[in-house]
Design a protein around this motif. Sequence first.
Motif, PDB file in Angstrom:
ATOM      1  N   ALA A  10       0.818  -1.219   0.000  1.00  0.00           N
ATOM      2  CA  ALA A  10       0.000   0.000   0.000  1.00  0.00           C
ATOM      3  C   ALA A  10       0.851   1.267   0.000  1.00  0.00           C
ATOM      4  N   THR A  11       2.170   1.135  -0.173  1.00  0.00           N
ATOM      5  CA  THR A  11       3.022   2.329  -0.151  1.00  0.00           C
ATOM      6  C   THR A  11       3.162   2.969  -1.528  1.00  0.00           C
ATOM      7  N   ALA A  12       2.603   2.351  -2.558  1.00  0.00           N
ATOM      8  CA  ALA A  12       2.780   2.880  -3.917  1.00  0.00           C
ATOM      9  C   ALA A  12       1.713   2.284  -4.836  1.00  0.00           C
ATOM     10  N   GLY A  13       1.622   2.862  -6.016  1.00  0.00           N
ATOM     11  CA  GLY A  13       0.894   2.266  -7.137  1.00  0.00           C
ATOM     12  C   GLY A  13      -0.517   1.784  -6.838  1.00  0.00           C
ATOM     13  N   ILE A  14      -0.788   0.569  -7.245  1.00  0.00           N
ATOM     14  CA  ILE A  14      -2.144  -0.003  -7.161  1.00  0.00           C
ATOM     15  C   ILE A  14      -2.609  -0.086  -5.705  1.00  0.00           C
ATOM     16  N   GLY A  15      -1.716  -0.517  -4.808  1.00  0.00           N
ATOM     17  CA  GLY A  15      -2.110  -0.702  -3.410  1.00  0.00           C
ATOM     18  C   GLY A  15      -2.455   0.614  -2.732  1.00  0.00           C
ATOM     19  N   GLY A  33       3.445  -2.501   3.897  1.00  0.00           N
ATOM     20  CA  GLY A  33       4.577  -2.218   3.017  1.00  0.00           C
ATOM     21  C   GLY A  33       5.810  -2.037   3.883  1.00  0.00           C
ATOM     22  N   ARG A  34       6.975  -1.887   3.237  1.00  0.00           N
ATOM     23  CA  ARG A  34       8.210  -1.708   4.018  1.00  0.00           C
ATOM     24  C   ARG A  34       8.511  -0.241   4.282  1.00  0.00           C
ATOM     25  N   ARG A  35       7.999   0.663   3.448  1.00  0.00           N
ATOM     26  CA  ARG A  35       8.358   2.087   3.602  1.00  0.00           C
ATOM     27  C   ARG A  35       7.420   2.758   4.599  1.00  0.00           C
ATOM     28  N   LYS A  36       7.909   2.775   5.862  1.00  0.00           N
ATOM     29  CA  LYS A  36       7.076   3.235   6.986  1.00  0.00           C
ATOM     30  C   LYS A  36       6.602   4.662   6.799  1.00  0.00           C
ATOM     31  N   PHE A  56       5.959  -4.118   7.440  1.00  0.00           N
ATOM     32  CA  PHE A  56       6.778  -5.343   7.486  1.00  0.00           C
ATOM     33  C   PHE A  56       7.108  -5.793   6.062  1.00  0.00           C
ATOM     34  N   ASP A  57       8.160  -6.588   5.989  1.00  0.00           N
ATOM     35  CA  ASP A  57       8.550  -7.203   4.717  1.00  0.00           C
ATOM     36  C   ASP A  57       7.724  -8.477   4.571  1.00  0.00           C
ATOM     37  N   VAL A  58       6.979  -8.595   3.495  1.00  0.00           N
ATOM     38  CA  VAL A  58       6.084  -9.759   3.361  1.00  0.00           C
ATOM     39  C   VAL A  58       6.843 -11.082   3.310  1.00  0.00           C
ATOM     40  N   ARG A  59       8.160 -11.015   3.052  1.00  0.00           N
ATOM     41  CA  ARG A  59       8.948 -12.255   3.004  1.00  0.00           C
ATOM     42  C   ARG A  59       9.329 -12.746   4.389  1.00  0.00           C
ATOM     43  N   ASN A  83      -4.350  -9.193  -2.093  1.00  0.00           N
ATOM     44  CA  ASN A  83      -2.989  -9.703  -2.298  1.00  0.00           C
ATOM     45  C   ASN A  83      -2.378  -8.953  -3.477  1.00  0.00           C
ATOM     46  N   ASN A  84      -1.707  -7.842  -3.153  1.00  0.00           N
ATOM     47  CA  ASN A  84      -1.220  -6.950  -4.207  1.00  0.00           C
ATOM     48  C   ASN A  84       0.300  -6.830  -4.235  1.00  0.00           C
ATOM     49  N   ALA A  85       0.956  -6.874  -3.063  1.00  0.00           N
ATOM     50  CA  ALA A  85       2.411  -6.637  -3.034  1.00  0.00           C
ATOM     51  C   ALA A  85       3.113  -7.573  -4.005  1.00  0.00           C
ATOM     52  N   VAL A 148      10.650 -15.823 -14.844  1.00  0.00           N
ATOM     53  CA  VAL A 148      10.170 -16.129 -13.484  1.00  0.00           C
ATOM     54  C   VAL A 148       9.054 -15.179 -13.042  1.00  0.00           C
ATOM     55  N   TYR A 149       9.099 -13.925 -13.476  1.00  0.00           N
ATOM     56  CA  TYR A 149       7.979 -13.025 -13.126  1.00  0.00           C
ATOM     57  C   TYR A 149       6.682 -13.602 -13.698  1.00  0.00           C
ATOM     58  N   ALA A 150       6.720 -13.974 -14.990  1.00  0.00           N
ATOM     59  CA  ALA A 150       5.512 -14.517 -15.627  1.00  0.00           C
ATOM     60  C   ALA A 150       5.063 -15.789 -14.912  1.00  0.00           C
ATOM     61  N   SER A 152       5.606 -16.573 -11.799  1.00  0.00           N
ATOM     62  CA  SER A 152       5.061 -16.242 -10.475  1.00  0.00           C
ATOM     63  C   SER A 152       3.636 -15.714 -10.602  1.00  0.00           C
ATOM     64  N   LYS A 153       3.374 -14.958 -11.656  1.00  0.00           N
ATOM     65  CA  LYS A 153       2.029 -14.393 -11.825  1.00  0.00           C
ATOM     66  C   LYS A 153       1.042 -15.455 -12.319  1.00  0.00           C
ATOM     67  N   ALA A 154       1.527 -16.437 -13.087  1.00  0.00           N
ATOM     68  CA  ALA A 154       0.655 -17.569 -13.435  1.00  0.00           C
ATOM     69  C   ALA A 154       0.261 -18.288 -12.149  1.00  0.00           C
ATOM     70  N   MET A 181      -0.518  -3.285 -18.753  1.00  0.00           N
ATOM     71  CA  MET A 181       0.329  -2.146 -18.349  1.00  0.00           C
ATOM     72  C   MET A 181      -0.376  -1.172 -17.411  1.00  0.00           C
ATOM     73  N   VAL A 182       0.225  -0.956 -16.257  1.00  0.00           N
ATOM     74  CA  VAL A 182      -0.267   0.033 -15.295  1.00  0.00           C
ATOM     75  C   VAL A 182       0.911   0.929 -14.935  1.00  0.00           C
ATOM     76  N   GLU A 183       0.739   2.228 -15.068  1.00  0.00           N
ATOM     77  CA  GLU A 183       1.853   3.126 -14.764  1.00  0.00           C
ATOM     78  C   GLU A 183       1.988   3.313 -13.257  1.00  0.00           C
ATOM     79  N   THR A 184       3.041   2.749 -12.687  1.00  0.00           N
ATOM     80  CA  THR A 184       3.326   2.843 -11.247  1.00  0.00           C
ATOM     81  C   THR A 184       4.849   2.878 -11.107  1.00  0.00           C
ATOM     82  N   GLU A 185       5.342   2.681  -9.884  1.00  0.00           N
ATOM     83  CA  GLU A 185       6.796   2.603  -9.693  1.00  0.00           C
ATOM     84  C   GLU A 185       7.355   1.263 -10.159  1.00  0.00           C
TER      85      GLU A 185
HETATM   86  P1  NDP Z   1       4.609  -0.597  -7.202  1.00  0.00           P
HETATM   87  O1  NDP Z   1       6.064  -0.862  -7.368  1.00  0.00           O
HETATM   88  O2  NDP Z   1       4.120   0.786  -7.432  1.00  0.00           O
HETATM   89  O3  NDP Z   1       4.129  -1.094  -5.774  1.00  0.00           O
HETATM   90  C1  NDP Z   1       4.554  -2.350  -5.273  1.00  0.00           C
HETATM   91  C2  NDP Z   1       4.125  -2.474  -3.826  1.00  0.00           C
HETATM   92  O4  NDP Z   1       4.539  -3.776  -3.348  1.00  0.00           O
HETATM   93  C3  NDP Z   1       4.795  -1.425  -2.950  1.00  0.00           C
HETATM   94  O5  NDP Z   1       3.849  -0.921  -2.033  1.00  0.00           O
HETATM   95  C4  NDP Z   1       5.860  -2.226  -2.206  1.00  0.00           C
HETATM   96  O6  NDP Z   1       6.053  -1.723  -0.895  1.00  0.00           O
HETATM   97  C5  NDP Z   1       5.210  -3.611  -2.127  1.00  0.00           C
HETATM   98  N1  NDP Z   1       6.233  -4.627  -1.912  1.00  0.00           N
HETATM   99  C6  NDP Z   1       7.131  -5.093  -2.804  1.00  0.00           C
HETATM  100  N2  NDP Z   1       7.969  -5.964  -2.199  1.00  0.00           N
HETATM  101  C7  NDP Z   1       7.581  -6.031  -0.893  1.00  0.00           C
HETATM  102  C8  NDP Z   1       8.070  -6.717   0.243  1.00  0.00           C
HETATM  103  N3  NDP Z   1       9.130  -7.546   0.166  1.00  0.00           N
HETATM  104  N4  NDP Z   1       7.445  -6.559   1.433  1.00  0.00           N
HETATM  105  C9  NDP Z   1       6.377  -5.717   1.522  1.00  0.00           C
HETATM  106  N5  NDP Z   1       5.869  -5.043   0.492  1.00  0.00           N
HETATM  107  C10 NDP Z   1       6.478  -5.184  -0.707  1.00  0.00           C
HETATM  108  O7  NDP Z   1       3.902  -1.625  -8.204  1.00  0.00           O
HETATM  109  P2  NDP Z   1       2.388  -1.860  -8.678  1.00  0.00           P
HETATM  110  O8  NDP Z   1       1.444  -1.099  -7.858  1.00  0.00           O
HETATM  111  O9  NDP Z   1       2.367  -1.707 -10.155  1.00  0.00           O
HETATM  112  O10 NDP Z   1       2.291  -3.420  -8.393  1.00  0.00           O
HETATM  113  C11 NDP Z   1       1.335  -4.011  -7.548  1.00  0.00           C
HETATM  114  C12 NDP Z   1       1.040  -5.397  -8.059  1.00  0.00           C
HETATM  115  O11 NDP Z   1       0.487  -5.296  -9.366  1.00  0.00           O
HETATM  116  C13 NDP Z   1       2.250  -6.321  -8.180  1.00  0.00           C
HETATM  117  O12 NDP Z   1       1.926  -7.586  -7.668  1.00  0.00           O
HETATM  118  C14 NDP Z   1       2.496  -6.413  -9.682  1.00  0.00           C
HETATM  119  O13 NDP Z   1       3.064  -7.632 -10.054  1.00  0.00           O
HETATM  120  C15 NDP Z   1       1.086  -6.270 -10.196  1.00  0.00           C
HETATM  121  N6  NDP Z   1       0.984  -5.827 -11.593  1.00  0.00           N
HETATM  122  C16 NDP Z   1       1.506  -4.606 -11.966  1.00  0.00           C
HETATM  123  C17 NDP Z   1       1.418  -4.228 -13.303  1.00  0.00           C
HETATM  124  C18 NDP Z   1       1.982  -2.938 -13.794  1.00  0.00           C
HETATM  125  O14 NDP Z   1       2.080  -2.756 -15.030  1.00  0.00           O
HETATM  126  N7  NDP Z   1       2.354  -2.005 -12.937  1.00  0.00           N
HETATM  127  C19 NDP Z   1       0.764  -5.088 -14.305  1.00  0.00           C
HETATM  128  C20 NDP Z   1       0.238  -6.315 -13.784  1.00  0.00           C
HETATM  129  C21 NDP Z   1       0.343  -6.659 -12.470  1.00  0.00           C
HETATM  130  P3  NDP Z   1       7.485  -1.384  -0.238  1.00  0.00           P
HETATM  131  O15 NDP Z   1       8.460  -1.215  -1.335  1.00  0.00           O
HETATM  132  O16 NDP Z   1       7.240  -0.144   0.573  1.00  0.00           O
HETATM  133  O17 NDP Z   1       7.753  -2.570   0.621  1.00  0.00           O
END
Ligand code: NDP
Length: 250
Positions: A10-15, A33-36, A56-59, A83-85, A148-150, A152-154, A181-185
Amino acid sequence: MSRTAFVTGATAGIGEATVRTLVASGWRCVATGRRKERLDALVEELGADKVHAACFDVRDAEAMDAAITALPEAFAGIDLLVNNAGLAQGLSPAQEASLDDWQTMIDTNVTAMVVLTRKLLPTLIERKGAIIAIGSVAGSYIYPGGNVYAGSKAFVNHFTLALRADLHGTGVRVTSIEPGMVETEFTLVRTGSQDASDDLYRGADPMTGQDIADTIRWIAELPPHLNINRIELMPVSQDFAGFRVAREHH
Ligand code: NDP
Ligand code: 8X3
């Protein structure tokens, strides 16, 4: 009655867009997310009664446990798990790829997601809640360097559909969202660049995090008898044609 969502990444992008959108629609959110500092900023902006920051780190399964145990009472009953991270590291052909990148993607996109899901299933079943996972079109259509990304997503797409079968009769709804394609970090992480001009999707009119967040909210707020199993979204500028032919082999 206000419902509670647990949103990973939830620190960026879709979340991040998802937390803002759900809160605007009356939900409480656990934002992870990790970025407090980014989580704290969300709490500051949206209110501590609406957002709880779980850093926390989800790992790290122990840190995940501690974060779940420490949920304040108002946030402890989870009605929706998002489940977005996730991340993609490297776009190299398999024969040149870094094993560290591969391990990071498997640990984050696959292992952490199944561990968290397993931990939250009892409360989700008790509350007849919902699970929405962000897979990807990469789980269905292959592109060079996806490896491996593909894979993992499958897994995300398929695991999420498999949950539907196991949760049959519990009232828990399960949906796999598979975006293009989604414009995020995300694309900067992927290219290893800090420079926004390196964004792979620049000029391609991609979707936004808000587009996906609106889809999540729509699915989460459908009547309880209705389940969207899977949904695939792309910007108009993208399609799935990708066959190639190599006429000479070296
Ligand atoms: P961002 O990079 O903008 O956001 C990713 C988020 O995941 C961040 O909040 C980050 O938090 C978190 N994250 C990553 N690793 C960890 C970790 N080890 N522990 C905790 N949190 C973690 O990407 P998106 O919003 O684009 O991506 C979200 C999801 O959407 C992903 O699963 C991605 O695969 C999927 N997706 C994205 C697409 C795209 O084009 N953007 C297309 C299809 C799917 P922090 O770094 O603070 O820990
Ligand atoms: C492709 C989606 O997840 O491979 O546009 O970046 S992803």
